[in-house]
Scaffold this motif. Structure first.
Motif, short mmCIF file in Angstrom:
data_model
loop_
_atom_site.label_atom_id
_atom_site.label_comp_id
_atom_site.label_asym_id
_atom_site.label_seq_id
_atom_site.Cartn_x
_atom_site.Cartn_y
_atom_site.Cartn_z
N UNK A 1 2.23 -3.02 -1.25
CA UNK A 1 1.55 -2.49 -0.06
C UNK A 1 1.36 -0.98 -0.19
N UNK A 2 0.20 -0.52 0.25
CA UNK A 2 -0.09 0.91 0.14
C UNK A 2 0.41 1.66 1.38
N UNK A 3 0.75 2.92 1.18
CA UNK A 3 1.20 3.77 2.29
C UNK A 3 0.24 4.93 2.48
N UNK A 4 0.12 5.39 3.72
CA UNK A 4 -0.68 6.58 3.97
C UNK A 4 0.00 7.46 5.01
N UNK A 5 -0.36 8.74 4.96
CA UNK A 5 0.17 9.70 5.92
C UNK A 5 -0.89 9.96 6.99
N UNK A 6 -0.47 9.90 8.25
CA UNK A 6 -1.39 10.12 9.38
C UNK A 6 -0.74 11.09 10.34
N UNK A 7 -1.56 11.92 10.95
CA UNK A 7 -1.02 12.88 11.91
C UNK A 7 -1.96 12.99 13.11
N UNK A 8 -1.40 12.87 14.30
CA UNK A 8 -2.15 13.22 15.51
C UNK A 8 -2.04 14.73 15.63
N UNK A 9 -3.17 15.41 15.61
CA UNK A 9 -3.18 16.87 15.58
C UNK A 9 -2.88 17.46 16.96
N UNK A 10 -2.66 18.79 17.04
CA UNK A 10 -2.29 19.38 18.33
C UNK A 10 -3.26 19.06 19.46
N UNK A 75 2.07 5.02 7.61
CA UNK A 75 1.59 3.66 7.88
C UNK A 75 1.49 2.89 6.57
N UNK A 76 1.80 1.62 6.65
CA UNK A 76 1.80 0.78 5.46
C UNK A 76 0.89 -0.42 5.68
N UNK A 77 0.18 -0.83 4.66
CA UNK A 77 -0.68 -2.02 4.77
C UNK A 77 -1.59 -2.11 3.56
N UNK A 78 -2.36 -3.19 3.53
CA UNK A 78 -3.31 -3.39 2.44
C UNK A 78 -4.38 -2.31 2.51
N UNK A 119 -6.53 10.00 -0.32
CA UNK A 119 -6.36 9.16 -1.53
C UNK A 119 -4.90 8.75 -1.61
N UNK A 120 -4.59 7.73 -2.39
CA UNK A 120 -3.18 7.33 -2.55
C UNK A 120 -2.33 8.47 -3.12
N UNK A 121 -2.92 9.29 -4.00
CA UNK A 121 -2.16 10.42 -4.57
C UNK A 121 -1.84 11.44 -3.49
N UNK A 122 -2.85 11.78 -2.65
CA UNK A 122 -2.59 12.70 -1.53
C UNK A 122 -1.56 12.10 -0.59
N UNK A 123 -1.66 10.79 -0.37
CA UNK A 123 -0.75 10.14 0.57
C UNK A 123 0.69 10.34 0.10
N UNK A 124 0.93 10.12 -1.18
CA UNK A 124 2.30 10.26 -1.69
C UNK A 124 2.79 11.70 -1.51
#
Ligand code: CMP
Length: 143
Positions: A1-10, A75-78, A119-124
């Motif tokens: 499963x792939x992971x990504x970074x997410x942020x709700x901004x100010x 977040x994790x998912x396909x 991208x997956x690299x940025x996510x990591x």
């Protein structure tokens, strides 16, 4: 499963959009494995947005992202990276496709409500900048 970074901004936090935005990702089926509210230290903001260091908007971007609390999550998912990017829409909310998060909630390229890894690299890299390994929760989901 792939992971990504997410942020709700100010701007998203200020405008009481945290719940709505998290709900979009939850309803889609992405799995939250890390979640926290924080103020981003200046140094972290500069590393996070390091690829934009030479852009004219870098200073304002760092000032803005450190101006108030954000909600950071993993977040994790396909195809999590691509899925989140599709859901967010284009960087400029005025150009984002109808129905996307930025089109729905934003009007300004700087205050565009939400960030997601490109991208997956940025996510990591971004996950490691914002979360310690023990802050990520490993659990089974049956749905
Ligand atoms: P984000 O996905 O967080 O990644 C970089 C951010 O720079 C982007 O969203 C925008 O909010 C911000 N930004 C501010 N001004 C500009 C601009 N003129 N062009 C592109 N991005 C900008």
């Amino acid at each position: 499963m792939e992971r990504t970074f997410v942020m709700v901004k100010p701007d998203g936090v200020q405008r009481n959009l945290v719940g709505n935005i998290i709900a979009c990702f939850e309803k889609k089926g992405l799995k939250i494995i890390g979640l926290k509210m924080m103020r981003i230290p200046r140094e972290l903001a500069e590393s996070h947005y390091g690829e934009h260091r030479d852009k004219p908007f870098f200073g304002p971007l760092v000032n803005y992202i450190t101006s108030g609390p954000v909600v950071a999550m993993v977040l994790e998912g396909k195809d999590a990276v691509g899925t989140v990017r599709e859901m967010m829409g284009a960087t400029n909310p005025l150009k984002a496709a109808p129905g996307t998060i930025r089109a729905t909630y934003g009007m300004d390229i700087g205050r565009n409500v939400v960030h997601g890894s490109d991208s997956p690299t940025s996510a990591e890299r971004e996950i490691n900048l914002f979360f310690r390994p023990e802050e990520l929760v490993n659990y089974q989901r049956d749905v």
